[in-house]
Design a protein around this motif. Structure first.
Motif, PDB file in Angstrom:
ATOM      1  N   GLY A  95       0.662  -1.181   0.076  1.00 25.51           N
ATOM      2  CA  GLY A  95      -0.012   0.087   0.001  1.00 25.51           C
ATOM      3  C   GLY A  95       0.550   1.458  -0.026  1.00 25.51           C
ATOM      4  O   GLY A  95       2.025   1.172  -0.131  1.00 25.51           O
ATOM      5  N   PRO A  96       0.150   2.292  -0.025  1.00 26.25           N
ATOM      6  CA  PRO A  96      -1.207   2.357   0.369  1.00 26.25           C
ATOM      7  C   PRO A  96      -1.999   2.262  -1.122  1.00 26.25           C
ATOM      8  O   PRO A  96      -1.639   2.581  -1.980  1.00 26.25           O
ATOM      9  N   VAL A  97      -3.155   1.733  -0.980  1.00 25.66           N
ATOM     10  CA  VAL A  97      -4.028   1.555  -2.172  1.00 25.66           C
ATOM     11  C   VAL A  97      -5.287   1.945  -1.866  1.00 25.66           C
ATOM     12  O   VAL A  97      -5.849   1.827  -0.749  1.00 25.66           O
ATOM     13  N   GLU A  98      -6.105   2.299  -3.118  1.00 22.95           N
ATOM     14  CA  GLU A  98      -7.496   2.348  -2.771  1.00 22.95           C
ATOM     15  C   GLU A  98      -8.396   1.138  -2.749  1.00 22.95           C
ATOM     16  O   GLU A  98      -7.894   0.355  -3.561  1.00 22.95           O
ATOM     17  N   PHE A  99      -9.086   0.915  -1.909  1.00 20.37           N
ATOM     18  CA  PHE A  99      -9.885  -0.391  -1.520  1.00 20.37           C
ATOM     19  C   PHE A  99     -11.333  -0.118  -0.984  1.00 20.37           C
ATOM     20  O   PHE A  99     -11.490  -0.134  -0.019  1.00 20.37           O
ATOM     21  N   PRO A 100     -11.959   0.195  -1.979  1.00 22.95           N
ATOM     22  CA  PRO A 100     -13.507   0.365  -1.641  1.00 22.95           C
ATOM     23  C   PRO A 100     -14.215  -0.661  -0.788  1.00 22.95           C
ATOM     24  O   PRO A 100     -13.911  -1.851  -1.023  1.00 22.95           O
ATOM     25  N   ASP A 101     -14.945  -0.026   0.013  1.00 25.13           N
ATOM     26  CA  ASP A 101     -15.660  -0.874   0.949  1.00 25.13           C
ATOM     27  C   ASP A 101     -17.180  -1.005   0.418  1.00 25.13           C
ATOM     28  O   ASP A 101     -17.877  -0.035   0.361  1.00 25.13           O
ATOM     29  N   PRO A 102     -17.594  -2.081   0.055  1.00 29.21           N
ATOM     30  CA  PRO A 102     -18.989  -2.438  -0.301  1.00 29.21           C
ATOM     31  C   PRO A 102     -20.076  -2.013   0.615  1.00 29.21           C
ATOM     32  O   PRO A 102     -21.386  -1.761   0.355  1.00 29.21           O
ATOM     33  N   ASP A 103     -19.620  -2.028   1.942  1.00 29.42           N
ATOM     34  CA  ASP A 103     -20.710  -1.762   2.999  1.00 29.42           C
ATOM     35  C   ASP A 103     -20.800  -0.389   3.129  1.00 29.42           C
ATOM     36  O   ASP A 103     -21.597   0.088   4.303  1.00 29.42           O
ATOM     37  N   THR A 104     -20.040   0.471   2.805  1.00 25.57           N
ATOM     38  CA  THR A 104     -20.168   1.788   3.191  1.00 25.57           C
ATOM     39  C   THR A 104     -20.310   2.535   1.704  1.00 25.57           C
ATOM     40  O   THR A 104     -19.692   2.561   0.853  1.00 25.57           O
ATOM     41  N   ASP A 105     -21.593   3.268   1.748  1.00 25.47           N
ATOM     42  CA  ASP A 105     -22.194   4.137   0.548  1.00 25.47           C
ATOM     43  C   ASP A 105     -21.267   5.165   0.248  1.00 25.47           C
ATOM     44  O   ASP A 105     -21.077   5.802  -0.880  1.00 25.47           O
ATOM     45  N   ASN A 106     -20.831   6.110   1.323  1.00 28.31           N
ATOM     46  CA  ASN A 106     -20.384   7.492   1.153  1.00 28.31           C
ATOM     47  C   ASN A 106     -18.816   7.516   1.623  1.00 28.31           C
ATOM     48  O   ASN A 106     -18.408   8.723   1.525  1.00 28.31           O
ATOM     49  N   HIS A 107     -18.236   6.657   1.837  1.00 28.44           N
ATOM     50  CA  HIS A 107     -16.820   6.679   2.378  1.00 28.44           C
ATOM     51  C   HIS A 107     -15.785   6.109   1.379  1.00 28.44           C
ATOM     52  O   HIS A 107     -16.306   5.093   0.846  1.00 28.44           O
ATOM     53  N   TYR A 108     -14.718   6.859   1.028  1.00 29.21           N
ATOM     54  CA  TYR A 108     -13.674   6.180   0.529  1.00 29.21           C
ATOM     55  C   TYR A 108     -12.889   5.326   1.414  1.00 29.21           C
ATOM     56  O   TYR A 108     -12.795   5.715   2.728  1.00 29.21           O
ATOM     57  N   ARG A 109     -12.140   4.483   0.973  1.00 32.03           N
ATOM     58  CA  ARG A 109     -11.325   3.629   1.882  1.00 32.03           C
ATOM     59  C   ARG A 109      -9.949   3.400   1.217  1.00 32.03           C
ATOM     60  O   ARG A 109     -10.028   2.834   0.029  1.00 32.03           O
ATOM     61  N   TRP A 110      -8.818   3.827   1.807  1.00 31.99           N
ATOM     62  CA  TRP A 110      -7.476   3.318   1.549  1.00 31.99           C
ATOM     63  C   TRP A 110      -6.919   2.678   2.465  1.00 31.99           C
ATOM     64  O   TRP A 110      -7.158   2.655   3.736  1.00 31.99           O
ATOM     65  N   GLN A 111      -6.215   1.779   2.014  1.00 35.17           N
ATOM     66  CA  GLN A 111      -5.429   0.529   2.948  1.00 35.17           C
ATOM     67  C   GLN A 111      -3.962   0.523   2.807  1.00 35.17           C
ATOM     68  O   GLN A 111      -3.671   0.693   1.744  1.00 35.17           O
ATOM     69  N   LEU A 112      -3.404   0.166   3.922  1.00 35.39           N
ATOM     70  CA  LEU A 112      -1.951  -0.419   3.837  1.00 35.39           C
ATOM     71  C   LEU A 112      -1.721  -1.489   4.835  1.00 35.39           C
ATOM     72  O   LEU A 112      -2.628  -1.624   5.536  1.00 35.39           O
ATOM     73  N   THR A 113      -0.837  -2.367   4.618  1.00 36.53           N
ATOM     74  CA  THR A 113      -0.665  -3.305   5.537  1.00 36.53           C
ATOM     75  C   THR A 113       0.979  -3.256   6.078  1.00 36.53           C
ATOM     76  O   THR A 113       1.582  -2.609   5.313  1.00 36.53           O
ATOM     77  N   GLY A 114       1.303  -3.811   7.131  1.00 39.23           N
ATOM     78  CA  GLY A 114       2.458  -3.776   7.667  1.00 39.23           C
ATOM     79  C   GLY A 114       2.607  -4.783   8.900  1.00 39.23           C
ATOM     80  O   GLY A 114       1.548  -5.495   9.352  1.00 39.23           O
ATOM     81  N   THR A 115       3.628  -5.176   9.301  1.00 40.61           N
ATOM     82  CA  THR A 115       4.050  -6.034  10.225  1.00 40.61           C
ATOM     83  C   THR A 115       4.610  -5.401  11.294  1.00 40.61           C
ATOM     84  O   THR A 115       5.664  -4.544  11.221  1.00 40.61           O
ATOM     85  N   MET A 116       4.224  -5.321  12.500  1.00 41.01           N
ATOM     86  CA  MET A 116       4.534  -4.806  13.641  1.00 41.01           C
ATOM     87  C   MET A 116       5.002  -5.943  14.702  1.00 41.01           C
ATOM     88  O   MET A 116       4.457  -6.987  14.522  1.00 41.01           O
ATOM     89  N   THR A 117       6.237  -5.614  15.135  1.00 42.99           N
ATOM     90  CA  THR A 117       6.744  -6.457  15.965  1.00 42.99           C
ATOM     91  C   THR A 117       6.664  -5.854  17.528  1.00 42.99           C
ATOM     92  O   THR A 117       6.785  -4.768  17.734  1.00 42.99           O
ATOM     93  N   THR A 118       6.281  -6.679  18.672  1.00 42.05           N
ATOM     94  CA  THR A 118       6.182  -6.211  19.915  1.00 42.05           C
ATOM     95  C   THR A 118       6.504  -7.342  20.865  1.00 42.05           C
ATOM     96  O   THR A 118       6.747  -8.655  20.293  1.00 42.05           O
ATOM     97  N   THR A 119       6.909  -6.747  21.710  1.00 44.67           N
ATOM     98  CA  THR A 119       7.609  -7.728  22.844  1.00 44.67           C
ATOM     99  C   THR A 119       6.470  -8.201  23.605  1.00 44.67           C
ATOM    100  O   THR A 119       5.369  -7.747  24.123  1.00 44.67           O
ATOM    101  N   LEU A 120       6.637  -9.489  24.112  1.00 46.44           N
ATOM    102  CA  LEU A 120       5.899 -10.189  25.064  1.00 46.44           C
ATOM    103  C   LEU A 120       6.176 -10.076  26.330  1.00 46.44           C
ATOM    104  O   LEU A 120       5.314 -10.282  27.279  1.00 46.44           O
ATOM    105  N   THR A 121       7.181  -9.373  26.838  1.00 48.45           N
ATOM    106  CA  THR A 121       7.679  -9.270  28.026  1.00 48.45           C
ATOM    107  C   THR A 121       7.247  -8.004  28.812  1.00 48.45           C
ATOM    108  O   THR A 121       6.871  -6.880  28.009  1.00 48.45           O
TER     109      THR A 121
END
Length: 121
Positions: A95-121
């Protein structure tokens, strides 16, 4: 108590962004908001995990939506670690890419994906 990676990200983003942030699209969405959607989660070591997250910006105005996503990209790439010490790393994957959401009539949707590393401690 165990806190999920997406909860760490929600807390950190709510400190710096002045828009609602959800994990599900609300029944009556605001004009501009973010949605975080976990797509995978796995332990990468005994003390850390990697979570792939789809980050979606929704807005009734295309320019506002794109501007929000631009601000978000900067925060994720440059300062998310300072907002929550449990977040060790963010790497944008798509991303980012335009990613239309069929469940919303009047909203644009843009999406990106990422990998987040978090600590368990």
């Amino acid at each position: 108590m165990f806190v999920t990676p997406v909860e760490h990200l929600l807390t950190a983003l709510r400190q710096v962004l002045d828009v609602p942030i959800y994990t599900k699209v609300p029944m009556r969405p605001e004009d501009l908001f973010l949605r975080l959607d976990v797509t995978s989660n796995e332990m990468s070591s005994p003390s850390s995990q990697e979570t792939t997250i789809a980050v979606q910006a929704y807005g009734v105005d295309q320019d506002d939506t794109i501007n929000l996503l631009g601000a978000l990209r900067f925060i994720l790439a440059d300062e998310i670690y300072a907002r929550n010490p449990k977040i060790l790393w963010w790497e944008e994957v798509t991303g980012p890419v335009e990613f239309p959401d069929p469940d919303t009539d009047n909203h644009y949707r843009w999406q990106l994906t990422g990998t987040m590393t978090t600590t368990l401690t």
